[in-house]
Scaffold this active site. Structure first.
Site, PDB file in Angstrom:
ATOM      1  N   MET A  25      16.899  43.498-118.271  1.00  0.00           N
ATOM      2  CA  MET A  25      17.784  43.485-117.095  1.00  0.00           C
ATOM      3  C   MET A  25      18.173  44.915-116.735  1.00  0.00           C
ATOM      4  SD  MET A  25      20.000  40.194-118.405  1.00  0.00           S
ATOM      5  CE  MET A  25      20.388  41.015-119.957  1.00  0.00           C
ATOM      6  N   ASP A  26      17.281  45.611-116.050  1.00  0.00           N
ATOM      7  CA  ASP A  26      17.455  47.041-115.806  1.00  0.00           C
ATOM      8  C   ASP A  26      17.871  47.313-114.365  1.00  0.00           C
ATOM      9  OD1 ASP A  26      17.370  49.760-116.504  1.00  0.00           O
ATOM     10  OD2 ASP A  26      15.327  49.972-115.747  1.00  0.00           O
TER      11      ASP A  26
END
Length: 304
Positions: free
Chosen positions: A79-80
């Site tokens: 989850m960047d």
């Protein structure tokens, strides 16, 4: 469905005084919503499955083009892009992390609705401990609030929650919350949510090797008996019925897996999305699943 409520007040209390500045943001035409859009009953295929969720029988339908029999059992996600999302809007970094957790909530909701059995989210890397203390403290508080506020829903939805990583480094209050939620959801089997906190793939491999070495020292196994199955059983994902992700998604346009599930992702299908995680929505997820379903998973062999 799953309803995890974030407690903004408790988070703000942990902010240093200079965080209480007002940052204005002029909305631009290319801004995207920071969460998944509502699910609309439009053009769904005939793949329908009846499942009892929270005591209510619901028909779970897939978006057009997705095949029920080809859905991944385990989806992992890096989850960047939370910080970049906040900077683009003239907001503080914690606002990006809050938006990211809202996206996680909606991502889990769709996985539940579409019949995916396991989700592993990379919430906080061991390497992230080098970030500013104020940011780390905020992330830890957000994670703790997420777990606490979601407990009733996890239980009602039949969701098991597991935390992987070196949790000895997280705050004691979060350690207690982790122990409590893992114990209270241990027997749930409808869906498995795995959150990686203070985790890295190399850490996981090292701790597994140490565990195997200890068993050899104790005479539990012989060196000649060590094989892939023995090592995999010592990895932290041993908590899952499906420890290896079928599909690994990374957001924000970066083309690497950043030390995440190194062993487990040996044969995972990879999907790299350009959207920042808070912007990663339903349509992006459908695109990733459609891409996955178009691939042939041969595991080194050939199809006739």
């Amino acid at each position: 469905m799953l309803s995890l409520r974030l407690r903004r007040t408790s988070v703000c209390k942990t902010l240093p005084q200079n965080f209480f500045q007002f940052f204005s943001h002029q909305k631009t035409s290319d801004d995207r919503p920071n969460s998944f859009p509502p699910l609309a009953a439009t053009n769904l295929n005939s793949g329908v499955i009846e499942e009892e969720i929270g005591g209510i029988e619901q028909a779970m339908q897939l978006p057009e083009g997705l095949r029920r029999e080809s859905m991944p059992r385990h989806v992992a996600v890096i989850m960047d892009g939370n910080s970049r999302w906040a900077r683009q809007r003239g907001l503080l970094t914690p606002s990006g992390h809050e938006a990211g957790l809202r996206s996680m909530k909606e991502f889990i909701r769709l996985c539940l609705q579409w019949g995916i059995k396991v989700v592993t989210g990379f919430a906080f890397s061991i390497d992230n401990w080098t970030r500013p203390k104020e940011e780390v403290d905020i992330v830890m508080t957000l994670i703790e609030n997420l777990l606490k506020s979601g407990l009733d829903d996890f239980i009602r939805e039949g969701t098991r929650v597991s935390i992987i990583g070196d949790t000895s480094r997280v705050p004691e209050s979060l350690q207690r919350t982790i122990c409590e939620i893992q114990e209270m959801t241990r027997e749930n089997s409808k869906f498995h949510f795995i959150m990686a906190i203070s985790y890295s793939g190399t850490y996981d491999l090292v701790q597994a090797c140490k565990s195997v070495a200890q068993k050899v020292r104790d005479g539990v196994i012989q060196v000649e008996e060590i094989n892939e199955s023995v090592v995999q059983h010592e990895l932290e994902t041993k908590c899952s019925e499906f420890p290896c992700p079928d599909l690994l998604i990374r957001t924000s346009g970066e083309l690497r897996i950043s030390n995440f599930l190194l062993w487990q992702s040996a044969y995972s299908e990879l999907f790299f999305a350009k959207a920042l995680w808070p912007d990663f929505g339903k349509n992006d997820f459908v695109e990733a699943l459609a891409s996955y379903q178009q691939r042939q998973r041969r595991y080194g062999s050939r199809y006739a």
